[in-house]
Design a protein around this motif. Sequence first.
Motif, PDB file in Angstrom:
ATOM      1  N   CYS A 270       0.842  -1.197   0.000  1.00 13.03           N
ATOM      2  CA  CYS A 270       0.000   0.000   0.000  1.00 13.03           C
ATOM      3  C   CYS A 270       0.880   1.252   0.000  1.00 13.03           C
ATOM      4  O   CYS A 270       1.873   1.321   0.725  1.00 13.03           O
TER       5      CYS A 270
ATOM      6  N   ASN B  75       0.199   4.139   1.239  1.00 16.59           N
ATOM      7  CA  ASN B  75       0.034   4.959   2.425  1.00 16.59           C
ATOM      8  C   ASN B  75       0.695   4.342   3.665  1.00 16.59           C
ATOM      9  O   ASN B  75       1.462   5.003   4.348  1.00 16.59           O
TER      10      ASN B  75
ATOM     11  N   LYS C 297      -6.407  -5.699  -1.571  1.00 17.55           N
ATOM     12  CA  LYS C 297      -6.985  -4.617  -0.786  1.00 17.55           C
ATOM     13  C   LYS C 297      -6.059  -4.319   0.392  1.00 17.55           C
ATOM     14  O   LYS C 297      -5.414  -5.221   0.920  1.00 17.55           O
ATOM     15  N   CYS C 298      -5.990  -3.074   0.800  1.00 18.92           N
ATOM     16  CA  CYS C 298      -5.210  -2.704   1.972  1.00 18.92           C
ATOM     17  C   CYS C 298      -5.950  -3.173   3.222  1.00 18.92           C
ATOM     18  O   CYS C 298      -7.133  -2.896   3.388  1.00 18.92           O
TER      19      CYS C 298
ATOM     20  N   GLY D 151      -7.464  -0.380   5.134  1.00 18.29           N
ATOM     21  CA  GLY D 151      -8.513   0.378   4.469  1.00 18.29           C
ATOM     22  C   GLY D 151      -8.049   1.643   3.777  1.00 18.29           C
ATOM     23  O   GLY D 151      -8.860   2.522   3.491  1.00 18.29           O
ATOM     24  N   CYS D 152      -6.756   1.766   3.492  1.00 17.32           N
ATOM     25  CA  CYS D 152      -6.260   2.956   2.796  1.00 17.32           C
ATOM     26  C   CYS D 152      -6.896   3.086   1.410  1.00 17.32           C
ATOM     27  O   CYS D 152      -7.158   4.196   0.951  1.00 17.32           O
ATOM     28  N   HIS D 153      -7.139   1.963   0.761  1.00 14.50           N
ATOM     29  CA  HIS D 153      -7.835   1.945  -0.532  1.00 14.50           C
ATOM     30  C   HIS D 153      -9.296   1.602  -0.252  1.00 14.50           C
ATOM     31  O   HIS D 153      -9.586   0.580   0.348  1.00 14.50           O
ATOM     32  N   GLN D 154     -10.187   2.448  -0.658  1.00 12.61           N
ATOM     33  CA  GLN D 154     -11.600   2.192  -0.420  1.00 12.61           C
ATOM     34  C   GLN D 154     -12.145   1.090  -1.324  1.00 12.61           C
ATOM     35  O   GLN D 154     -13.051   0.373  -0.952  1.00 12.61           O
ATOM     36  N   GLU D 155     -11.575   0.978  -2.504  1.00 14.83           N
ATOM     37  CA  GLU D 155     -12.031  -0.043  -3.445  1.00 14.83           C
ATOM     38  C   GLU D 155     -10.971  -1.114  -3.598  1.00 14.83           C
ATOM     39  O   GLU D 155      -9.776  -0.830  -3.532  1.00 14.83           O
TER      40      GLU D 155
ATOM     41  N   PRO E  76      -2.515   5.664  -4.628  1.00 13.82           N
ATOM     42  CA  PRO E  76      -3.852   5.877  -4.063  1.00 13.82           C
ATOM     43  C   PRO E  76      -4.994   5.594  -5.040  1.00 13.82           C
ATOM     44  O   PRO E  76      -6.080   5.218  -4.616  1.00 13.82           O
ATOM     45  N   THR E  77      -4.759   5.743  -6.322  1.00 14.39           N
ATOM     46  CA  THR E  77      -5.844   5.497  -7.271  1.00 14.39           C
ATOM     47  C   THR E  77      -5.855   4.067  -7.779  1.00 14.39           C
ATOM     48  O   THR E  77      -6.800   3.648  -8.418  1.00 14.39           O
TER      49      THR E  77
END
Length: 107
Positions: A16, A18, A44-45, A48-52, A96-97
Amino acid sequence: MSATNDPYLLRLLLRCWNCDLRMVCTGLIGARADSDKLSQRTYKCGLGCHQEAIDAAAIESIVWTAAERRATISDIAAPYRQSVLEMLLVKAVIGPTGADISYVWRT
């Protein structure tokens, strides 16, 4: 090199942007129009750093292409790709994207 049947090519390598933690391998279950269940591999992080969730097939394709260019390799059978990536990469950091990736290559 060792062969593996692990469906997640980047299990130990994708991090990730972040928190720098390893991305967690997940499978999302969704329903198609004909009501059959469809399983999709994702990353997925864990914090939860990545929402998707990030589509595993798409990100794995991008990272593998970068590795092929970096090491000028080709025609590596799928069961050996995870082993090859572990030899070439320290980590791949997803932005992040989910579209931007930076690489830390072994020297």
